[in-house]
Design a protein around this motif. Structure first.
Motif, PDB file in Angstrom:
ATOM      1  N   ALA A 176       0.806  -1.212  -0.042  1.00  0.00           N
ATOM      2  CA  ALA A 176      -0.002  -0.057  -0.067  1.00  0.00           C
ATOM      3  C   ALA A 176       0.709   1.497  -0.028  1.00  0.00           C
ATOM      4  O   ALA A 176       1.573   1.543   1.050  1.00  0.00           O
ATOM      5  CB  ALA A 176      -1.039   0.027   1.184  1.00  0.00           C
ATOM      6  N   LEU A 177       0.932   1.885  -1.247  1.00  0.00           N
ATOM      7  CA  LEU A 177       1.764   3.122  -1.234  1.00  0.00           C
ATOM      8  C   LEU A 177       0.974   4.119  -1.849  1.00  0.00           C
ATOM      9  O   LEU A 177       0.041   4.057  -2.443  1.00  0.00           O
ATOM     10  CB  LEU A 177       2.943   2.719  -2.226  1.00  0.00           C
ATOM     11  CG  LEU A 177       3.749   1.601  -1.974  1.00  0.00           C
ATOM     12  CD1 LEU A 177       4.794   1.086  -3.132  1.00  0.00           C
ATOM     13  CD2 LEU A 177       4.691   1.664  -0.489  1.00  0.00           C
ATOM     14  N   LYS A 178       1.605   5.466  -1.719  1.00  0.00           N
ATOM     15  CA  LYS A 178       1.127   6.655  -2.186  1.00  0.00           C
ATOM     16  C   LYS A 178       2.372   7.445  -3.132  1.00  0.00           C
ATOM     17  O   LYS A 178       3.391   7.359  -2.612  1.00  0.00           O
ATOM     18  CB  LYS A 178       0.180   7.692  -1.435  1.00  0.00           C
ATOM     19  CG  LYS A 178       1.163   7.959  -0.163  1.00  0.00           C
ATOM     20  CD  LYS A 178       0.367   8.945   0.809  1.00  0.00           C
ATOM     21  CE  LYS A 178       1.117   9.422   1.950  1.00  0.00           C
ATOM     22  NZ  LYS A 178       0.221  10.195   2.630  1.00  0.00           N
ATOM     23  N   SER A 179       1.559   8.283  -4.003  1.00  0.00           N
ATOM     24  CA  SER A 179       2.895   8.904  -4.780  1.00  0.00           C
ATOM     25  C   SER A 179       3.160  10.023  -4.177  1.00  0.00           C
ATOM     26  O   SER A 179       3.009  11.228  -4.595  1.00  0.00           O
ATOM     27  CB  SER A 179       2.120   9.189  -6.137  1.00  0.00           C
ATOM     28  OG  SER A 179       2.968   9.880  -7.027  1.00  0.00           O
ATOM     29  N   GLU A 180       4.057   9.894  -3.022  1.00  0.00           N
ATOM     30  CA  GLU A 180       4.613  11.080  -2.449  1.00  0.00           C
ATOM     31  C   GLU A 180       6.042  10.553  -1.933  1.00  0.00           C
ATOM     32  O   GLU A 180       6.075   9.474  -1.836  1.00  0.00           O
ATOM     33  CB  GLU A 180       3.860  11.421  -0.938  1.00  0.00           C
ATOM     34  CG  GLU A 180       2.667  12.063  -1.414  1.00  0.00           C
ATOM     35  CD  GLU A 180       1.868  12.452  -0.110  1.00  0.00           C
ATOM     36  OE1 GLU A 180       2.478  12.400   0.898  1.00  0.00           O
ATOM     37  OE2 GLU A 180       0.519  12.869   0.117  1.00  0.00           O
TER      38      GLU A 180
ATOM     39  N   GLY B 286      -2.947  -1.198 -10.522  1.00  0.00           N
ATOM     40  CA  GLY B 286      -3.157   0.212  -9.985  1.00  0.00           C
ATOM     41  C   GLY B 286      -2.556   0.704  -8.642  1.00  0.00           C
ATOM     42  O   GLY B 286      -2.179   1.688  -8.343  1.00  0.00           O
ATOM     43  N   ALA B 287      -2.386  -0.731  -7.820  1.00  0.00           N
ATOM     44  CA  ALA B 287      -1.683  -0.081  -6.573  1.00  0.00           C
ATOM     45  C   ALA B 287      -0.327  -0.136  -6.901  1.00  0.00           C
ATOM     46  O   ALA B 287       0.358   0.764  -6.221  1.00  0.00           O
ATOM     47  CB  ALA B 287      -2.003  -1.708  -5.768  1.00  0.00           C
ATOM     48  N   PHE B 288       0.473  -0.589  -7.805  1.00  0.00           N
ATOM     49  CA  PHE B 288       1.903  -0.419  -8.117  1.00  0.00           C
ATOM     50  C   PHE B 288       1.697   1.043  -8.676  1.00  0.00           C
ATOM     51  O   PHE B 288       2.700   1.898  -8.224  1.00  0.00           O
ATOM     52  CB  PHE B 288       2.354  -1.405  -8.991  1.00  0.00           C
ATOM     53  CG  PHE B 288       2.525  -2.826  -8.567  1.00  0.00           C
ATOM     54  CD1 PHE B 288       2.465  -3.067  -7.153  1.00  0.00           C
ATOM     55  CD2 PHE B 288       2.198  -3.606  -9.483  1.00  0.00           C
ATOM     56  CE1 PHE B 288       2.583  -4.384  -6.795  1.00  0.00           C
ATOM     57  CE2 PHE B 288       2.025  -5.153  -9.187  1.00  0.00           C
ATOM     58  CZ  PHE B 288       2.308  -5.478  -7.917  1.00  0.00           C
ATOM     59  N   LYS B 289       1.059   1.361  -9.686  1.00  0.00           N
ATOM     60  CA  LYS B 289       1.015   2.685 -10.164  1.00  0.00           C
ATOM     61  C   LYS B 289       0.778   3.765  -9.145  1.00  0.00           C
ATOM     62  O   LYS B 289       1.262   4.916  -9.446  1.00  0.00           O
ATOM     63  CB  LYS B 289      -0.243   2.916 -11.376  1.00  0.00           C
ATOM     64  CG  LYS B 289      -0.343   3.955 -11.967  1.00  0.00           C
ATOM     65  CD  LYS B 289      -1.269   4.009 -12.990  1.00  0.00           C
ATOM     66  CE  LYS B 289      -1.484   5.401 -13.883  1.00  0.00           C
ATOM     67  NZ  LYS B 289      -2.545   5.247 -14.652  1.00  0.00           N
ATOM     68  N   ALA B 290      -0.032   3.633  -8.122  1.00  0.00           N
ATOM     69  CA  ALA B 290      -0.053   4.664  -7.096  1.00  0.00           C
ATOM     70  C   ALA B 290       1.041   4.998  -6.397  1.00  0.00           C
ATOM     71  O   ALA B 290       1.189   6.038  -5.695  1.00  0.00           O
ATOM     72  CB  ALA B 290      -1.222   3.903  -5.883  1.00  0.00           C
ATOM     73  N   GLY B 291       2.162   4.293  -6.358  1.00  0.00           N
ATOM     74  CA  GLY B 291       3.441   4.635  -5.826  1.00  0.00           C
ATOM     75  C   GLY B 291       4.054   5.757  -6.566  1.00  0.00           C
ATOM     76  O   GLY B 291       3.496   6.483  -7.322  1.00  0.00           O
ATOM     77  N   TYR B 292       5.230   6.026  -6.154  1.00  0.00           N
ATOM     78  CA  TYR B 292       6.168   7.282  -6.626  1.00  0.00           C
ATOM     79  C   TYR B 292       6.993   6.985  -7.844  1.00  0.00           C
ATOM     80  O   TYR B 292       7.216   7.904  -8.513  1.00  0.00           O
ATOM     81  CB  TYR B 292       6.968   7.780  -5.400  1.00  0.00           C
ATOM     82  CG  TYR B 292       7.267   9.401  -5.843  1.00  0.00           C
ATOM     83  CD1 TYR B 292       6.601  10.499  -5.783  1.00  0.00           C
ATOM     84  CD2 TYR B 292       8.716   9.333  -5.827  1.00  0.00           C
ATOM     85  CE1 TYR B 292       7.171  11.613  -6.067  1.00  0.00           C
ATOM     86  CE2 TYR B 292       9.578  10.786  -6.175  1.00  0.00           C
ATOM     87  CZ  TYR B 292       8.672  12.017  -6.307  1.00  0.00           C
ATOM     88  OH  TYR B 292       9.116  13.143  -6.690  1.00  0.00           O
TER      89      TYR B 292
ATOM     90  N   PHE C  88       8.176   1.707  -5.428  1.00  0.00           N
ATOM     91  CA  PHE C  88       8.226   2.459  -4.147  1.00  0.00           C
ATOM     92  C   PHE C  88       7.473   3.593  -3.995  1.00  0.00           C
ATOM     93  O   PHE C  88       7.200   4.317  -5.025  1.00  0.00           O
ATOM     94  CB  PHE C  88       9.712   2.852  -3.741  1.00  0.00           C
ATOM     95  CG  PHE C  88      10.472   3.767  -4.662  1.00  0.00           C
ATOM     96  CD1 PHE C  88      10.409   5.266  -4.239  1.00  0.00           C
ATOM     97  CD2 PHE C  88      10.976   3.460  -5.870  1.00  0.00           C
ATOM     98  CE1 PHE C  88      10.827   6.261  -5.205  1.00  0.00           C
ATOM     99  CE2 PHE C  88      11.771   4.284  -6.754  1.00  0.00           C
ATOM    100  CZ  PHE C  88      11.571   5.769  -6.250  1.00  0.00           C
ATOM    101  N   GLY C  89       7.107   4.225  -2.723  1.00  0.00           N
ATOM    102  CA  GLY C  89       6.323   5.265  -2.589  1.00  0.00           C
ATOM    103  C   GLY C  89       6.225   5.582  -0.980  1.00  0.00           C
ATOM    104  O   GLY C  89       6.838   4.712  -0.317  1.00  0.00           O
TER     105      GLY C  89
END
Length: 202
Positions: free
Chosen positions: A19-23, A89-95, A178-179
């Protein structure tokens, strides 16, 4: 001076985060510096320096996972694809994503130069690439990132090479997503050390 305790603590804390976010907790220049230092200082057999690395950030990172989704759409059964699309989509949500490659001409050159070890150089190159993966992964987590390692090669190799002009002589080994983590890693079980380690002479 840093101690082995610091190093082992970093290894222990390196985990798989899905679970990652683009930050990013650090500037892009710092991420690039981590990559550069790992590539310079992680060892390789006969100092062959066979590992190659591609760093994709932000929109370029997202493009990679769009490509992967599109490739898989042509392979995964239709009824199973929604789960695959969700995973992409979960991978794409990373940074960002780090792609790890082995340079095949470098390996071939070492095989030609040291024929007695010819059958070992591909194995040693894989070992070196794996060390690069661990070093980058651990360093990124020390900076506050979460990451997970994926393997969609060779399915995506051709389109990735074409999109970013990557040499066909580079063979993709893995992709590290990563993210900033937004969840916790899962539980990790360990086999007894007695089954995995033997000591003599101590």
């Amino acid at each position: 001076m840093p101690s082995s305790t610091d190093f082992l603590s970093a290894l222990k804390n390196r985990r798989t985060y899905y679970a990652l976010k683009s930050e990013s907790p650090i500037p892009d220049a710092k991420i690039q510096e981590i990559i550069n230092q790992v590539v310079l200082h992680v060892p390789s057999s006969f100092n062959s320096q066979s590992t190659r690395v591609v760093l994709l950030l932000k929109g370029e990172h997202e493009k990679l996972w769009d490509i992967t989704r599109d490739v898989l759409k042509g392979i995964v059964p239709e009824e199973q694809f929604p789960a695959t699309e969700q995973k992409m989509g979960a991978f794409k949500a990373g940074y960002g994503t780090v792609l790890f490659y082995t340079d095949k001409p470098t390996v071939k050159g070492m095989q030609d130069k040291f024929a007695i070890y010819a059958d070992r150089f591909p194995v040693w190159a894989t070992e070196s690439t794996a060390m690069h993966q661990l070093a980058v992964w651990t360093a990124l987590e020390l900076e506050g990132f979460g990451a997970n390692l994926q393997h969609y090669n060779p399915l995506i190799d051709e389109k990735v090479s074409a999109t970013w002009g990557i040499s066909k002589d580079w063979e993709l080994a893995s992709t590290l997503v990563f993210g900033t983590p937004v969840g916790e890693p899962g539980e990790k079980a360990f086999l007894p050390l007695e089954e995995r380690v033997k000591v003599f002479g101590a």
